[in-house]
Write a protein that holds these residues in place. Structure first.
Motif, mmCIF file in Angstrom:
data_model
loop_
_atom_site.group_PDB
_atom_site.id
_atom_site.type_symbol
_atom_site.label_atom_id
_atom_site.label_comp_id
_atom_site.label_asym_id
_atom_site.label_seq_id
_atom_site.Cartn_x
_atom_site.Cartn_y
_atom_site.Cartn_z
ATOM 1 N N UNK A 189 -17.905 -11.960 5.709
ATOM 2 C CA UNK A 189 -17.779 -10.617 5.145
ATOM 3 C C UNK A 189 -16.753 -9.749 5.856
ATOM 4 N N UNK A 190 -16.457 -10.020 7.122
ATOM 5 C CA UNK A 190 -15.537 -9.140 7.847
ATOM 6 C C UNK A 190 -14.124 -9.219 7.275
ATOM 7 N N UNK A 191 -13.671 -10.421 6.902
ATOM 8 C CA UNK A 191 -12.317 -10.475 6.329
ATOM 9 C C UNK A 191 -12.327 -10.182 4.828
ATOM 10 N N UNK A 192 -13.475 -10.327 4.157
ATOM 11 C CA UNK A 192 -13.563 -9.889 2.756
ATOM 12 C C UNK A 192 -13.449 -8.369 2.676
ATOM 13 N N UNK A 193 -14.098 -7.674 3.623
ATOM 14 C CA UNK A 193 -13.990 -6.214 3.674
ATOM 15 C C UNK A 193 -12.564 -5.775 3.983
ATOM 16 N N UNK A 194 -11.897 -6.503 4.895
ATOM 17 C CA UNK A 194 -10.501 -6.186 5.207
ATOM 18 C C UNK A 194 -9.611 -6.388 3.996
ATOM 19 N N UNK A 195 -9.886 -7.425 3.218
ATOM 20 C CA UNK A 195 -9.120 -7.665 1.987
ATOM 21 C C UNK A 195 -9.264 -6.486 1.032
ATOM 22 N N UNK A 196 -10.474 -5.943 0.911
ATOM 23 C CA UNK A 196 -10.691 -4.800 0.018
ATOM 24 C C UNK A 196 -9.864 -3.596 0.456
ATOM 25 N N UNK A 197 -9.787 -3.347 1.769
ATOM 26 C CA UNK A 197 -8.984 -2.228 2.274
ATOM 27 C C UNK A 197 -7.503 -2.480 1.996
ATOM 28 N N UNK A 198 -7.045 -3.706 2.212
ATOM 29 C CA UNK A 198 -5.642 -4.038 1.939
ATOM 30 C C UNK A 198 -5.315 -3.885 0.458
ATOM 31 N N UNK A 199 -6.231 -4.327 -0.409
ATOM 32 C CA UNK A 199 -6.026 -4.158 -1.850
ATOM 33 C C UNK A 199 -5.948 -2.679 -2.207
ATOM 34 N N UNK A 200 -6.820 -1.888 -1.584
ATOM 35 C CA UNK A 200 -6.772 -0.437 -1.806
ATOM 36 C C UNK A 200 -5.394 0.110 -1.459
ATOM 37 N N UNK A 201 -4.808 -0.401 -0.369
ATOM 38 C CA UNK A 201 -3.473 0.050 0.025
ATOM 39 C C UNK A 201 -2.417 -0.295 -1.005
ATOM 40 N N UNK A 202 -2.547 -1.438 -1.655
ATOM 41 C CA UNK A 202 -1.548 -1.817 -2.669
ATOM 42 C C UNK A 202 -1.615 -0.920 -3.898
ATOM 43 N N UNK A 203 -2.782 -0.327 -4.179
ATOM 44 C CA UNK A 203 -2.905 0.512 -5.375
ATOM 45 C C UNK A 203 -2.100 1.799 -5.270
ATOM 46 N N UNK A 204 -1.747 2.203 -4.034
ATOM 47 C CA UNK A 204 -0.937 3.414 -3.859
ATOM 48 C C UNK A 204 0.485 3.226 -4.373
ATOM 49 N N UNK A 205 0.904 1.992 -4.568
ATOM 50 C CA UNK A 205 2.311 1.696 -4.808
ATOM 51 C C UNK A 205 2.673 1.545 -6.276
ATOM 52 N N UNK A 206 1.716 1.783 -7.172
ATOM 53 C CA UNK A 206 2.023 1.704 -8.592
ATOM 54 C C UNK A 206 3.073 2.744 -8.966
ATOM 55 N N UNK A 207 3.883 2.411 -9.936
ATOM 56 C CA UNK A 207 4.880 3.384 -10.429
ATOM 57 C C UNK A 207 4.156 4.597 -10.980
ATOM 58 N N UNK A 208 4.718 5.757 -10.753
ATOM 59 C CA UNK A 208 4.081 6.989 -11.185
ATOM 60 C C UNK A 208 4.396 7.273 -12.649
ATOM 61 N N UNK A 209 3.358 7.474 -13.474
ATOM 62 C CA UNK A 209 3.610 7.736 -14.896
ATOM 63 C C UNK A 209 4.319 9.060 -15.090
ATOM 64 N N UNK A 210 5.184 9.102 -16.054
ATOM 65 C CA UNK A 210 5.936 10.317 -16.342
ATOM 66 C C UNK A 210 5.162 11.225 -17.292
ATOM 67 N N UNK A 211 5.170 12.503 -17.001
ATOM 68 C CA UNK A 211 4.504 13.474 -17.861
ATOM 69 C C UNK A 211 5.556 14.165 -18.724
#
Length: 406
Positions: free
Chosen positions: A383-405
């Motif tokens: 579970x310790x590296x599964x939890x770390x994977x979740x945090x790393x995945x969370x970090x990747x979600x910040x990098x999505x292209x920003x939708x235009x308004x």
């Protein structure tokens, strides 16, 4: 410009910032303290409204992944291992880790910016500390173990414990470094991102764990490939991982058994031991090919062999190879389920309309590094590296292209 409202963002935002800070602290402490922080963060920050909206676009890949976790937990009922703790951790922990990453992905406005800043900070905190320990030979961790835990100084067992703790922490730091460097690059600090990658790369050479170096090199190559060919590279990476869960158990044991002694003798001892573990595991999975031996069966299946004059356990808790472990413990059904889930995840991610080049590179980094860790070293259920994977995945979600308004 894109406007992101802050309404209702305080609870998940504060949770994300706190959990990410403790992710950095956990890397310094060897990774093991992380799971309760991420699980509690997922419980607190769970975005029910966004989850309910998934009914409009059913995430089949998530359902398949959940089915795999459920099947793995169910397999404990026919396992020779009599403790149900791992099944309970899977059923409770994995959904909560996923909930944390899902909540972070839906952050907006100022709290998103704060979480992004904390992610970069904690990645630097982890890599800087571990780089210092690499240079000093683990001096600070050794001093803590001697002064606080009462471990005997100068003892080889104590040194092994220090390297084990730092090696585990390095896993977390490597997973976090890719998304954090991409974030720094996006925000106008490419040199900061390159510095983080350089520190992490040098640190990965230490603590007697070759798998960290392999994971860093493979992740770097995958990230570069995904930056230039985002959708194709991600499809190939996830497809390759899916294929490995089906093909590796059918081929690796035979290859390990057939490898000539002339080649074996030139390998590091740890790798020759792995070859024997993989050969032995192949024999066991062939005895129960469809449903497997059950969750955590590797803890009680015995086998020994003399390797370079030393008697070694042939199944020390797990086979140090995730595809072999999944097939041996959950059978062909488990292997097929996780393979299908990975194929569909790859398709979902590669087809995401807001996928950016930097996000593709970060996802490729995290996926490749993590797969190297579980392919060559760590047990897949830990579970310790599964939890770390979740945090790393969370970090990747910040990098999505920003939708235009408009």
């Amino acid at each position: 410009m894109t406007a992101f409202p802050d309404t209702g963002q305080a609870r998940p935002g504060i949770t994300a910032v706190i959990v990410m800070f403790f992710a950095g602290v956990s890397a310094i402490a060897g990774g093991l303290p992380l799971p309760p922080f991420v699980a509690l963060g997922g419980l607190i920050a769970l975005p029910w409204k966004q989850i309910l909206r998934l009914r409009r676009d059913i995430p089949w890949e998530a359902l398949l992944a959940a089915l795999f976790v459920g099947w793995a937990a169910l397999s404990w009922t026919w396992s020779p291992y009599d403790k149900a703790d791992q099944a309970i951790k899977l059923l409770i922990g994995i959904p909560l880790y996923a909930a944390f990453a899902f909540a972070v992905a839906h952050l907006r406005g100022r709290w998103r910016a704060r979480a992004e800043a904390m992610f970069i900070f904690m990645a630097f905190m982890a890599s800087l500390y571990l780089f210092a320990e690499f240079v000093s030979g683990g001096e600070a961790t050794l001093a803590y173990k001697v002064a606080v835990e009462g471990a005997p100084a100068g003892n080889q067992h104590t040194i092994n414990q220090v390297n084990r703790s730092l090696g585990h922490g390095a896993l977390l730091a490597i997973l976090f470094a890719g998304p954090a460097a991409a974030l720094a690059w996006r925000e106008g600090g490419p040199l900061i991102g390159l510095l983080l990658i350089a520190l992490t790369g040098m640190m990965s050479l230490g603590f007697g764990l070759e798998v960290n170096t392999v994971a860093f090199i493979a992740a770097s190559a995958a990230a570069a490939l995904a930056y230039f060919w985002p959708r194709g590279a991600l499809s190939a990476i996830f497809g390759g991982m899916a294929g490995a869960f089906v093909v590796v158990p059918l081929t690796l044991p035979s290859v390990a058994a057939a490898l000539p002694d002339a080649i074996r003798s030139r390998l590091p001892e740890s790798w020759e031991i792995r070859l024997e573990i993989w050969r032995f595991t192949g024999e066991r999975l062939s005895e129960r090919p469809w449903t497997g031996w059950g969750l955590d069966a590797g803890r009680v299946i015995d086998g020994e062999a003399e390797i370079r004059g030393t008697v070694q356990q042939l199944l020390p808790l797990h086979p140090h190879n995730a595809p072999l472990q999944v097939w041996m413990e959950t059978g062909a059904f488990g292997a097929i389920l996780i393979a299908l889930a990975l194929v569909m995840m790859g398709g979902r991610i590669a087809g995401a309309p807001l996928l950016s080049r930097l996000q593709a590179a970060a996802i490729a980094w995290v996926a490749t590094a993590y797969f190297c860790f579980i392919l060559f070293s760590y047990g897949i259920w830990q579970e310790w590296h599964a939890a770390a994977l979740a945090v790393a995945i969370a970090g990747t979600t910040f990098l999505a292209a920003r939708p235009q308004v408009n």
